[in-house]
Design a protein around this motif. Structure first.
Motif, PDB file in Angstrom:
ATOM      1  N   ASN A  23      -0.530 -10.308  -1.577  1.00 19.96           N
ATOM      2  CA  ASN A  23      -1.409 -11.178  -0.805  1.00 19.96           C
ATOM      3  C   ASN A  23      -2.701 -10.399  -0.553  1.00 19.96           C
ATOM      4  O   ASN A  23      -2.750  -9.559   0.349  1.00 19.96           O
ATOM      5  N   PRO A  24      -3.758 -10.654  -1.342  1.00 25.31           N
ATOM      6  CA  PRO A  24      -4.991  -9.879  -1.211  1.00 25.31           C
ATOM      7  C   PRO A  24      -5.581  -9.832   0.196  1.00 25.31           C
ATOM      8  O   PRO A  24      -6.293  -8.899   0.534  1.00 25.31           O
ATOM      9  N   GLY A  25      -5.266 -10.774   1.042  1.00 28.45           N
ATOM     10  CA  GLY A  25      -5.781 -10.766   2.413  1.00 28.45           C
ATOM     11  C   GLY A  25      -4.992  -9.887   3.364  1.00 28.45           C
ATOM     12  O   GLY A  25      -5.404  -9.657   4.498  1.00 28.45           O
ATOM     13  N   ALA A  37      -0.722   2.166  -6.305  1.00 23.63           N
ATOM     14  CA  ALA A  37      -1.679   3.279  -6.311  1.00 23.63           C
ATOM     15  C   ALA A  37      -2.951   2.888  -5.558  1.00 23.63           C
ATOM     16  O   ALA A  37      -3.479   3.679  -4.761  1.00 23.63           O
ATOM     17  N   ASP A  38      -3.431   1.675  -5.783  1.00 27.39           N
ATOM     18  CA  ASP A  38      -4.628   1.201  -5.073  1.00 27.39           C
ATOM     19  C   ASP A  38      -4.378   1.155  -3.566  1.00 27.39           C
ATOM     20  O   ASP A  38      -5.247   1.518  -2.768  1.00 27.39           O
ATOM     21  N   TRP A  39      -3.185   0.702  -3.168  1.00 30.44           N
ATOM     22  CA  TRP A  39      -2.861   0.652  -1.738  1.00 30.44           C
ATOM     23  C   TRP A  39      -2.758   2.059  -1.157  1.00 30.44           C
ATOM     24  O   TRP A  39      -3.222   2.313  -0.035  1.00 30.44           O
ATOM     25  N   LEU A  40      -2.187   2.983  -1.882  1.00 30.53           N
ATOM     26  CA  LEU A  40      -2.041   4.340  -1.371  1.00 30.53           C
ATOM     27  C   LEU A  40      -3.390   5.007  -1.109  1.00 30.53           C
ATOM     28  O   LEU A  40      -3.509   5.835  -0.217  1.00 30.53           O
ATOM     29  N   VAL A  41      -4.417   4.632  -1.844  1.00 28.04           N
ATOM     30  CA  VAL A  41      -5.761   5.166  -1.623  1.00 28.04           C
ATOM     31  C   VAL A  41      -6.427   4.451  -0.452  1.00 28.04           C
ATOM     32  O   VAL A  41      -7.093   5.063   0.380  1.00 28.04           O
TER      33      VAL A  41
END
Length: 185
Positions: A110-112, A166-170
């Motif tokens: 969910n991009p939001g 990986a994007d979330w971890l950053v």
């Protein structure tokens, strides 16, 4: 135990202890010993791909009512994958794939949502409702599982899911990331 479980305390054997033991054994070239634990865990894997948290060391039976947390499932699956890589035996690859299918059900897409891309804590063992928190430690394990399993099997969906993690971890370190918007760890 007679079938390979690792004893933690008294008559308890925990999934996390089995995973850690497998990793240490493999790192030290003790493939046969790691394989014995992997076989015990294949036997105990649930139909949906998960495991229970704890087992009776002597009988191998499920000891408590608790499902293993999503991080523990991913960590065990990664060890199953490593045993596959060391032996070439597809039953360990199949075990890892089955666990990955279970884990990916809990990825937040969910991009939001501030935890978009992360895998949540999985189901609450009492209610069955999905936890809406995500742990960086668990997601790093899941990232490894999805990435290496995806590369091995040419599963581009798993590779795409690994990238989302990986994007979330950053993102948590950035302004507007999870550390700045809501409680998390």
């Amino acid at each position: 135990s007679p079938d390979g479980l690792v004893q933690q305390q008294g008559d308890w054997s925990y999934i996390y202890s089995n995973s850690m033991s497998m990793g240490g054994l493999l790192d030290n070239g003790k493939v046969a010993e790691a394989r014995k634990i992997a076989d015990a865990m294949v036997q105990r894997q649930l139909a949906d791909g998960g495991w229970y948290t704890d087992y009776n060391y002597y009988t191998g039976a499920q000891k408590g009512p608790n499902r293993a947390g999503i991080g523990d499932v991913a960590f065990q699956a990664m060890q199953q994958f490593k045993v596959y890589k060391a032996t070439g035996d597809a039953k360990y690859l199949n075990s890892a794939k089955k666990a990955a299918s279970y884990v990916k059900k809990y990825q937040i897409l969910n991009p939001g949502d501030p935890i978009h891309g992360a895998v949540s804590g999985g189901p609450d063992y009492k209610t069955g409702n999905q936890h809406m928190w995500a742990a960086t430690e668990h997601n790093s394990w899941i990232l490894s599982l999805f990435y290496y399993l995806g590369k091995e099997t040419n599963d581009y969906e798993l590779l795409a899911r690994a990238k989302l993690i990986a994007d979330w971890l950053v993102r948590p370190e950035e302004k507007g990331g999870i550390w700045h918007t809501k409680e998390g760890y």
